[in-house]
Design an enzyme around this catalytic site. Structure first.
Site, PDB file in Angstrom:
ATOM      1  N   VAL A  88       1.359  -1.020  -0.026  1.00  0.00           N
ATOM      2  CA  VAL A  88      -0.095  -0.238   0.464  1.00  0.00           C
ATOM      3  C   VAL A  88       0.854   1.586   0.031  1.00  0.00           C
ATOM      4  O   VAL A  88       2.588   1.238   0.530  1.00  0.00           O
ATOM      5  CB  VAL A  88      -1.169   0.209   1.130  1.00  0.00           C
ATOM      6  CG1 VAL A  88      -1.925  -1.007   1.143  1.00  0.00           C
ATOM      7  CG2 VAL A  88      -0.340  -0.037   2.410  1.00  0.00           C
ATOM      8  N   SER A  89       0.556   2.531  -0.546  1.00  0.00           N
ATOM      9  CA  SER A  89       1.022   3.322  -0.899  1.00  0.00           C
ATOM     10  C   SER A  89       1.681   4.326   0.838  1.00  0.00           C
ATOM     11  O   SER A  89       1.887   4.673   0.251  1.00  0.00           O
ATOM     12  CB  SER A  89       0.539   4.010  -1.507  1.00  0.00           C
ATOM     13  OG  SER A  89       0.814   3.814  -3.221  1.00  0.00           O
ATOM     14  N   THR A  90       0.280   4.195   1.598  1.00  0.00           N
ATOM     15  CA  THR A  90       0.327   5.084   2.454  1.00  0.00           C
ATOM     16  C   THR A  90      -0.024   4.325   4.280  1.00  0.00           C
ATOM     17  O   THR A  90      -0.437   3.594   3.705  1.00  0.00           O
ATOM     18  CB  THR A  90      -0.186   6.581   3.245  1.00  0.00           C
ATOM     19  OG1 THR A  90      -2.007   5.865   2.817  1.00  0.00           O
ATOM     20  CG2 THR A  90      -0.535   7.232   1.442  1.00  0.00           C
ATOM     21  N   GLN A 132      -3.321   3.686   4.635  1.00  0.00           N
ATOM     22  CA  GLN A 132      -4.342   2.712   3.793  1.00  0.00           C
ATOM     23  C   GLN A 132      -3.765   1.025   4.663  1.00  0.00           C
ATOM     24  O   GLN A 132      -3.046   0.948   5.132  1.00  0.00           O
ATOM     25  CB  GLN A 132      -3.608   1.903   2.559  1.00  0.00           C
ATOM     26  CG  GLN A 132      -3.809   3.849   2.162  1.00  0.00           C
ATOM     27  CD  GLN A 132      -2.995   3.562   0.452  1.00  0.00           C
ATOM     28  OE1 GLN A 132      -2.409   3.114   0.344  1.00  0.00           O
ATOM     29  NE2 GLN A 132      -4.075   3.558  -0.831  1.00  0.00           N
TER      30      GLN A 132
END
Length: 188
Positions: free
Chosen positions: A8-10, A13
């Site tokens: 996941v990017s952040t 998330q």
């Protein structure tokens, strides 16, 4: 052996859905991380997954954009896997198998869409930034000193009654900021 990779990017998330799908696929080892997909270079867990994989293994991901957001990165990863004799499978894109001509076509189409999506995100972000600037919104850290305080600071520097450190302490800033804000040429 099936090896899973989730990303996941952040930090806000959650990759539990990805982990669940990878476990359901029978992945014996799963590597996961919270890291931007912009570049494959800065993703330690992806590199560990690729290094861990051996000939005959399958690297499994849930969606193509979890692996990379650019065709260059996608192809570099797939070539590295192919060189090791490792297969590549994408769960949410049926037929994604780079060992067949149809799979390669699908890989290129979906990879191009992921890269296009990334470009759109960047363009929308820049448009929003420009619109905000046009409305007078300033970016970056808020200034610690008001215009009046800045003028007073410059007056203190010009008067010479206080040392630069005393001025810094007075305004709650670093000594080198005094030089920068006062426009002094030397920061000794």
């Amino acid at each position: 052996m099936k090896i899973g990779y989730a990303r996941v990017s952040t930090t806000g998330q959650d990759y539990n859905t990805q982990l669940s799908k990878l476990q359901g696929e029978g992945c014996e080892k799963i590597f996961s991380e919270k890291q931007s997909g912009k570049s494959a270079d800065n993703r330690a867990e992806l590199q560990r997954a690729i290094e861990f994989a051996r000939e005959g293994d399958v690297l499994v991901i849930t969606k193509l954009d979890r692996l990379a957001r650019s065709m260059g990165d996608l192809w570099a990863i797939v070539r590295e896997l192919e060189a090791k004799g490792v297969a590549f499978k994408v769960l949410d894109q049926a037929g994604m198998d780079t060992s067949s001509a149809t799979g390669k076509l699908l890989f290129n189409i979906l990879g191009s869409i992921a890269e296009f999506e990334r470009d759109l995100i960047n363009a929308r972000t820049e448009e929003g930034r420009q619109a905000a600037k046009a409305k007078g919104i300033k970016f970056g850290r808020k200034a610690k000193l008001t215009d009046d305080q800045l003028a007073a600071l410059r007056g203190d520097v010009d008067s010479g009654y206080l040392t630069k450190q005393e001025i810094a302490d007075k305004y709650g800033i670093a000594r080198n900021s005094v030089y920068r804000l006062a426009g002094a040429k030397d920061a000794a």
